[in-house]
Design an enzyme around this catalytic site. Structure first.
Site, PDB file in Angstrom:
ATOM      1  N   CYS A   4       0.859  -1.194   0.000  1.00 27.43           N
ATOM      2  CA  CYS A   4       0.000   0.000   0.000  1.00 27.43           C
ATOM      3  C   CYS A   4       0.886   1.232   0.000  1.00 27.43           C
ATOM      4  CB  CYS A   4      -0.916  -0.016   1.220  1.00 27.43           C
ATOM      5  SG  CYS A   4      -1.750   1.557   1.501  1.00 27.43           S
ATOM      6  N   CYS A  49      -8.099  11.148  -6.029  1.00 27.36           N
ATOM      7  CA  CYS A  49      -7.307   9.974  -5.651  1.00 27.36           C
ATOM      8  C   CYS A  49      -6.302  10.300  -4.530  1.00 27.36           C
ATOM      9  CB  CYS A  49      -6.572   9.494  -6.904  1.00 27.36           C
ATOM     10  SG  CYS A  49      -5.293   8.275  -6.609  1.00 27.36           S
ATOM     11  N   CYS A  92     -37.006  22.477  -5.623  1.00 31.62           N
ATOM     12  CA  CYS A  92     -38.282  23.158  -5.421  1.00 31.62           C
ATOM     13  C   CYS A  92     -38.110  24.119  -4.245  1.00 31.62           C
ATOM     14  CB  CYS A  92     -39.389  22.154  -5.115  1.00 31.62           C
ATOM     15  SG  CYS A  92     -40.895  22.945  -4.515  1.00 31.62           S
ATOM     16  N   CYS A 118     -44.675  22.271  -8.666  1.00 36.27           N
ATOM     17  CA  CYS A 118     -44.121  21.090  -8.000  1.00 36.27           C
ATOM     18  C   CYS A 118     -45.214  20.037  -7.839  1.00 36.27           C
ATOM     19  CB  CYS A 118     -43.550  21.476  -6.642  1.00 36.27           C
ATOM     20  SG  CYS A 118     -42.976  20.062  -5.687  1.00 36.27           S
ATOM     21  N   CYS A 126     -40.488  29.653 -11.146  1.00 39.58           N
ATOM     22  CA  CYS A 126     -39.826  29.731 -12.443  1.00 39.58           C
ATOM     23  C   CYS A 126     -38.599  28.837 -12.383  1.00 39.58           C
ATOM     24  CB  CYS A 126     -39.437  31.173 -12.751  1.00 39.58           C
ATOM     25  SG  CYS A 126     -38.320  31.328 -14.159  1.00 39.58           S
ATOM     26  N   CYS A 129     -35.075  30.770 -12.668  1.00 42.64           N
ATOM     27  CA  CYS A 129     -34.488  31.605 -11.615  1.00 42.64           C
ATOM     28  C   CYS A 129     -34.942  31.228 -10.207  1.00 42.64           C
ATOM     29  CB  CYS A 129     -34.785  33.080 -11.882  1.00 42.64           C
ATOM     30  SG  CYS A 129     -36.518  33.525 -11.681  1.00 42.64           S
ATOM     31  N   CYS A 179     -58.691  45.194  -2.623  1.00 41.60           N
ATOM     32  CA  CYS A 179     -58.917  46.100  -3.741  1.00 41.60           C
ATOM     33  C   CYS A 179     -58.507  47.517  -3.382  1.00 41.60           C
ATOM     34  CB  CYS A 179     -60.355  46.031  -4.231  1.00 41.60           C
ATOM     35  SG  CYS A 179     -61.473  47.193  -3.473  1.00 41.60           S
ATOM     36  N   CYS A 187     -66.228  60.951   5.559  1.00 42.67           N
ATOM     37  CA  CYS A 187     -66.886  61.839   4.595  1.00 42.67           C
ATOM     38  C   CYS A 187     -67.441  61.083   3.392  1.00 42.67           C
ATOM     39  CB  CYS A 187     -65.917  62.922   4.127  1.00 42.67           C
ATOM     40  SG  CYS A 187     -64.620  62.289   3.048  1.00 42.67           S
ATOM     41  N   CYS A 195     -53.219  56.411  -6.118  1.00 49.29           N
ATOM     42  CA  CYS A 195     -52.942  57.780  -6.559  1.00 49.29           C
ATOM     43  C   CYS A 195     -53.753  58.805  -5.777  1.00 49.29           C
ATOM     44  CB  CYS A 195     -53.194  57.924  -8.057  1.00 49.29           C
ATOM     45  SG  CYS A 195     -54.930  57.825  -8.508  1.00 49.29           S
TER      46      CYS A 195
HETATM   47 ZN   LIG Z   1      -4.639   7.996  -8.811  1.00 50.92          ZN
HETATM   48 ZN   LIG Z   2     -37.398  33.374 -13.776  1.00 48.03          ZN
HETATM   49 ZN   LIG Z   3     -55.414  55.628  -9.033  1.00 52.16          ZN
HETATM   50 ZN   LIG Z   4      -2.543   1.112   3.656  1.00 51.41          ZN
HETATM   51 ZN   LIG Z   5     -42.197  21.219  -3.841  1.00 54.36          ZN
HETATM   52 ZN   LIG Z   6     -62.741  61.533   4.198  1.00 50.26          ZN
END
Ligand SMILES: [Zn+2]
Ligand SMILES: [Zn+2]
Ligand SMILES: [Zn+2]
Ligand SMILES: [Zn+2]
Ligand SMILES: [Zn+2]
Ligand SMILES: [Zn+2]
Length: 375
Positions: A4, A49, A92, A118, A126, A129, A179, A187, A195
């Protein structure tokens, strides 16, 4: 008898184990070597090795003979390394899930995303990514967008407090539904959460000019070309898109909670209606699932639009914003319908609106796909 190379003991041929490279060592030495190898953890799969300077990789062939009890964990490390190194495979991302997704076929390099579900935990993601499906934003833009949002998060959070003053009477209003149609308790003013504009200008019925989704730079003093003014304009532009991205993201979470509650709601609805069956009330679940998907796509239409800075594609952008506006409008509609008390719910209306919203959803995604082919 053989010698060896490690311990220089003389042993019989049976007690020697050779690598494909020809280097051979006694089984005692191999056992010790295998232990040390596995202790290195994930990098053990790159072990070479024992002979100094030899680059032959140690495989399960040697491990299985030297230390069979270490084979299962060695195989595990091999699998992990295969998945991590390989662009075509991915774990996953579902919590605690150990499934691996493998990409089949080519042509995915320039696709917007590769959505998969999955088979074990039903997580949708996705494959390219690892994020949740994100069309129309592509993987690269999504990574840039997430990085951008991370860097700007303090500014954005400060601006996006969870309450807003009513634009008419200034009493604080908390947003607790999905929503964006807000109504002031004080009021009775109805306005848009994003907005703060009059809700009547947003409705599908008015046909009025709806510009809530479009960034309008005219509010800025565009003649000021100092660095500070430019930086402010860029921040305003980013915040325009981020606010809407964030609002849809929150609404998506809300819709997901709604979906969980829907089963319970379905039982109630079924009990309250005479002679109705389970399928008669499934429309509510379908509507809520549709909402989750629409919110997700709407969210990513804003990261997509943020990167639509190419002036030569002005027409493309305008058309895109039109599709976005339609999807947004009808999603808000459906959102409102689905938040109604069960007793007030009109099944036919909900079913129709679900179908209409789905159409607008397909439209905008198709529009982006087609646009990519034209480029
Ligand atoms: Zn080797
Ligand atoms: Zn992606
Ligand atoms: Zn708006
Ligand atoms: Zn040995
Ligand atoms: Zn999964
Ligand atoms: Zn108001």
């Amino acid at each position: 008898m053989e010698v060896c190379e490690i311990c220089t003991e003389e042993v019989t041929k049976d007690e020697m184990l050779a690598m494909p490279c020809g280097h051979q060592f006694c089984l005692d030495c191999w056992r010790g070597f295998a232990e040390v190898t596995l202790e290195r953890g994930p990098t053990c799969v790159a072990t070479t090795c024992p002979q100094a300077g030899c680059n032959e990789i140690v495989t399960e062939e040697e491990i299985s003979v030297a230390s069979p009890h270490l084979l299962p964990s060695f195989n595990n490390y091999q699998l992990r390394s295969f998945v991590d190194m390989n662009d075509l495979t991915r774990w996953c991302p579902g919590p605690g899930c150990t499934r691996i997704a493998i990409m089949r076929g080519g042509g995915v390099a320039d696709s917007i995303q590769v959505p998969v579900e999955c088979t074990s935990c039903s997580t949708e993601f996705c494959l390219k990514c690892g994020e949740e499906p994100h069309s129309p934003t592509n993987c690269l833009e999504l990574a840039r967008w997430n990085e951008k949002c991370k860097n700007e998060s303090e500014t954005a959070n400060w601006i996006l407090a969870n309450t807003k003053p009513c634009p008419r009477c200034s009493s604080r209003i908390e947003k607790n539904q999905g929503c964006n149609h807000m109504a002031c308790q004080q009021c009775k003013n109805e306005f848009c959460w994003i907005c703060l504009g009059n809700w009547a200008d947003h409705g599908a019925n008015t046909g009025g000019y709806y510009k809530c989704n479009k960034y309008d730079p005219s509010g800025d003093s565009t003649t000021d070309n100092s660095d500070a003014a430019k930086a402010k304009r860029e921040l305003d532009r980013y915040l325009h898109y981020y606010k809407r991205y964030h609002a849809h993201s929150e609404a998506q979470k809300f819709a997901k909670r709604q979906l969980r509650d829907t089963e319970a709601k379905m039982v109630l609805l079924q009990e309250s209606t005479d002679n109705s069956t389970w399928t008669d009330v499934e429309f509510l679940k379908a509507a809520t699932e549709q909402l989750v998907e629409c919110r997700r796509v709407l969210k990513y239409t804003y990261s997509y639009a943020y990167y639509m800075t190419d002036i030569s594609k002005k027409m493309h952008k305008e058309r895109f914003e039109h599709h976005q506006e339609m999807l947004e409008r009808f999603t808000e509609n459906l959102s409102e319908l689905s938040e109604q008390p069960i007793a007030d719910m009109d099944r036919t209306d909900v079913v129709n609106q679900t179908r209409v919203v789905d159409l607008f959803l397909r439209n905008i995604l198709q529009y982006v796909e087609d646009g990519m082919e034209e480029d």
